[in-house]
Design a protein around this motif. Sequence first.
Motif, PDB file in Angstrom:
ATOM      1  N   GLU A  28       0.974  -1.154   0.078  1.00  0.00           N
ATOM      2  CA  GLU A  28       0.057   0.001   0.054  1.00  0.00           C
ATOM      3  C   GLU A  28       0.955   1.368  -0.146  1.00  0.00           C
ATOM      4  N   LEU A  29       2.109   1.378   0.691  1.00  0.00           N
ATOM      5  CA  LEU A  29       2.842   2.448   0.835  1.00  0.00           C
ATOM      6  C   LEU A  29       3.557   2.565  -0.525  1.00  0.00           C
ATOM      7  N   PHE A  30       3.903   1.345  -0.936  1.00  0.00           N
ATOM      8  CA  PHE A  30       4.681   1.349  -2.440  1.00  0.00           C
ATOM      9  C   PHE A  30       3.870   1.878  -3.565  1.00  0.00           C
ATOM     10  N   ASP A  31       2.569   1.603  -3.462  1.00  0.00           N
ATOM     11  CA  ASP A  31       1.563   2.098  -4.530  1.00  0.00           C
ATOM     12  C   ASP A  31       1.277   3.456  -4.311  1.00  0.00           C
ATOM     13  N   LYS A  32       1.555   4.031  -2.991  1.00  0.00           N
ATOM     14  CA  LYS A  32       1.407   5.510  -2.938  1.00  0.00           C
ATOM     15  C   LYS A  32       2.654   6.098  -3.122  1.00  0.00           C
ATOM     16  N   ASN A  33       3.540   5.825  -3.588  1.00  0.00           N
ATOM     17  CA  ASN A  33       5.072   6.270  -3.789  1.00  0.00           C
ATOM     18  C   ASN A  33       5.718   6.714  -2.609  1.00  0.00           C
ATOM     19  N   ILE A  34       5.478   6.254  -1.452  1.00  0.00           N
ATOM     20  CA  ILE A  34       5.995   6.721  -0.173  1.00  0.00           C
ATOM     21  C   ILE A  34       7.245   6.022  -0.056  1.00  0.00           C
ATOM     22  N   ASP A  67      10.073   2.886  -1.835  1.00  0.00           N
ATOM     23  CA  ASP A  67      10.647   2.228  -2.922  1.00  0.00           C
ATOM     24  C   ASP A  67      10.742   0.662  -2.651  1.00  0.00           C
ATOM     25  N   GLU A  68      11.249  -0.140  -3.776  1.00  0.00           N
ATOM     26  CA  GLU A  68      11.290  -1.388  -3.665  1.00  0.00           C
ATOM     27  C   GLU A  68      12.267  -1.790  -2.755  1.00  0.00           C
ATOM     28  N   TYR A  69      13.687  -1.134  -2.466  1.00  0.00           N
ATOM     29  CA  TYR A  69      14.583  -1.708  -1.531  1.00  0.00           C
ATOM     30  C   TYR A  69      13.841  -1.503  -0.077  1.00  0.00           C
ATOM     31  N   ASP A  70      13.131  -0.211  -0.184  1.00  0.00           N
ATOM     32  CA  ASP A  70      12.502  -0.022   1.470  1.00  0.00           C
ATOM     33  C   ASP A  70      11.589  -1.215   1.688  1.00  0.00           C
ATOM     34  N   VAL A  71      10.660  -1.511   0.506  1.00  0.00           N
ATOM     35  CA  VAL A  71      10.043  -2.861   0.753  1.00  0.00           C
ATOM     36  C   VAL A  71      10.594  -4.202   1.249  1.00  0.00           C
ATOM     37  N   THR A  72      11.881  -4.278   0.550  1.00  0.00           N
ATOM     38  CA  THR A  72      12.538  -5.308   0.952  1.00  0.00           C
ATOM     39  C   THR A  72      12.906  -5.375   2.284  1.00  0.00           C
ATOM     40  N   LYS A  73      13.814  -4.385   2.699  1.00  0.00           N
ATOM     41  CA  LYS A  73      14.394  -4.036   3.894  1.00  0.00           C
ATOM     42  C   LYS A  73      13.166  -4.003   5.367  1.00  0.00           C
ATOM     43  N   ILE A  74      12.115  -3.661   4.990  1.00  0.00           N
ATOM     44  CA  ILE A  74      11.089  -3.566   6.218  1.00  0.00           C
ATOM     45  C   ILE A  74      10.574  -4.993   6.183  1.00  0.00           C
ATOM     46  N   LEU A  75      10.457  -5.821   5.203  1.00  0.00           N
ATOM     47  CA  LEU A  75       9.959  -7.095   5.311  1.00  0.00           C
ATOM     48  C   LEU A  75      11.006  -7.914   6.015  1.00  0.00           C
ATOM     49  N   LEU A  76      12.345  -7.691   6.219  1.00  0.00           N
ATOM     50  CA  LEU A  76      13.210  -8.630   6.746  1.00  0.00           C
ATOM     51  C   LEU A  76      12.941  -8.638   8.191  1.00  0.00           C
ATOM     52  N   PHE A  77      12.648  -7.495   9.101  1.00  0.00           N
ATOM     53  CA  PHE A  77      12.547  -7.532  10.469  1.00  0.00           C
ATOM     54  C   PHE A  77      10.989  -7.204  10.833  1.00  0.00           C
ATOM     55  N   LYS A 123       5.608  14.476   1.651  1.00  0.00           N
ATOM     56  CA  LYS A 123       4.509  14.788   1.555  1.00  0.00           C
ATOM     57  C   LYS A 123       3.433  13.411   1.009  1.00  0.00           C
ATOM     58  N   ILE A 124       2.639  13.113   2.323  1.00  0.00           N
ATOM     59  CA  ILE A 124       2.004  11.653   2.030  1.00  0.00           C
ATOM     60  C   ILE A 124       0.571  12.054   1.531  1.00  0.00           C
ATOM     61  N   GLN A 125       0.133  11.300   0.378  1.00  0.00           N
ATOM     62  CA  GLN A 125      -1.333  11.674  -0.307  1.00  0.00           C
ATOM     63  C   GLN A 125      -2.191  10.751   0.570  1.00  0.00           C
ATOM     64  N   VAL A 173       1.004 -11.187  -2.764  1.00  0.00           N
ATOM     65  CA  VAL A 173       0.568  -9.862  -2.402  1.00  0.00           C
ATOM     66  C   VAL A 173       1.232  -8.883  -2.761  1.00  0.00           C
ATOM     67  N   LEU A 174       2.588  -8.976  -3.021  1.00  0.00           N
ATOM     68  CA  LEU A 174       3.474  -7.961  -3.437  1.00  0.00           C
ATOM     69  C   LEU A 174       3.741  -8.044  -4.854  1.00  0.00           C
ATOM     70  N   LYS A 175       2.419  -8.627  -5.648  1.00  0.00           N
ATOM     71  CA  LYS A 175       2.467  -8.366  -7.039  1.00  0.00           C
ATOM     72  C   LYS A 175       2.917  -7.174  -7.690  1.00  0.00           C
ATOM     73  N   GLY A 176       3.953  -6.929  -8.509  1.00  0.00           N
ATOM     74  CA  GLY A 176       4.390  -5.846  -9.177  1.00  0.00           C
ATOM     75  C   GLY A 176       5.438  -5.005  -8.548  1.00  0.00           C
ATOM     76  N   VAL A 177       6.022  -5.580  -7.277  1.00  0.00           N
ATOM     77  CA  VAL A 177       7.050  -5.284  -6.513  1.00  0.00           C
ATOM     78  C   VAL A 177       8.150  -5.986  -6.618  1.00  0.00           C
ATOM     79  N   ASN A 178       9.143  -5.582  -7.148  1.00  0.00           N
ATOM     80  CA  ASN A 178      10.241  -6.491  -7.284  1.00  0.00           C
ATOM     81  C   ASN A 178      11.329  -6.470  -6.268  1.00  0.00           C
ATOM     82  N   ILE A 179      10.930  -7.240  -5.266  1.00  0.00           N
ATOM     83  CA  ILE A 179      11.684  -7.456  -3.835  1.00  0.00           C
ATOM     84  C   ILE A 179      12.873  -8.120  -4.149  1.00  0.00           C
TER      85      ILE A 179
END
Length: 306
Positions: A103-109, A111-121, A174-176, A274-280
């Motif tokens: 959801e945060l990735f889709d809002k451009n808040i 990126d893919e590296y952030d998604v990967t890293k937050i999933l780690l822990f 700036k979060i939409q 769930v992360l379809k479209g996100v290249n983790i």
Amino acid sequence: MKKKFRYIVIVILFFFVIYILTHSRSVVETMKFSMDLWKNNVFPTLFPFFIISDLLINYGFVEIASKLFTPLMKFFKIKKECACIFVLSLFSGFPSNSKYAKELFDKNIIDEYDVTKILLFTHFSNPLFILGTIGIFLNQKLAFLILISHYLGNFIIGIIFRNYHPSYSDSNIKIQSNISNNFIETLTSSLFKTIDTLLLLLGIISTFLIITCMISDILNINQNLQYFINGIIEMTQGIKYICSSNIDINLKAIVSTFFISLGGICIHAQVKSVLKGVNIKYKIYLLARILHAFISSTILFLLINI
């Protein structure tokens, strides 16, 4: 190469068809078990958290969490906006963390590296599952120790990988927020997204349970080894069988902790779906899960023997 892969897939699918036709009773029983698992464990524990979390994100919780947990995200060297994922995952468990990250990735808040890293822990199991289900299988004391070990393992993984793609910034993004004056419309949208996600999880769980059933029927191996393989493929089934075996209760708890922290192939498939479209970066995610499994199991072993 692609042509060979296509033929391999076709052969495997035909093998599935033959197995289903020749072992229809086992398949039906497995499907019933998967439905019961989804109905009794997955749906009731994830549904309310999915709805609430989606509403929270839509009504600006990302900004609030970012401000409250800035020091913690700075310590893990990740964007403070990821605090929302961290906090919500503590209570809802996996694969919810992937849903929040998407959801945060889709809002451009993030990126893919952030998604990967937050999933780690943020690979937290739902506490209701550990204290409830495993507490019934074993006992409440061991279930509580498993919970502590599993959560501590996550924090240690966060420390180990804190220098992986450091992205923390003090600048304000700036979060939409999709804030609507019509709460019913927002709630309805959340319900549709939640139901779609939960049905996807049901399909994945059923598929991997059938695979474990096939392995059990086709391979003639040691029962405890079979239970371990089941846990590697589908965590909940492996835990159920291990806890019903004749091995020492402390060993049951340690193996269960290993399964939970590893997640199993089924959970990994859920996260990827769930992360379809996100290249983790899956290799680093898999490494984190393996380390997490050994770390949390070791912590539990130490806690048991204190």
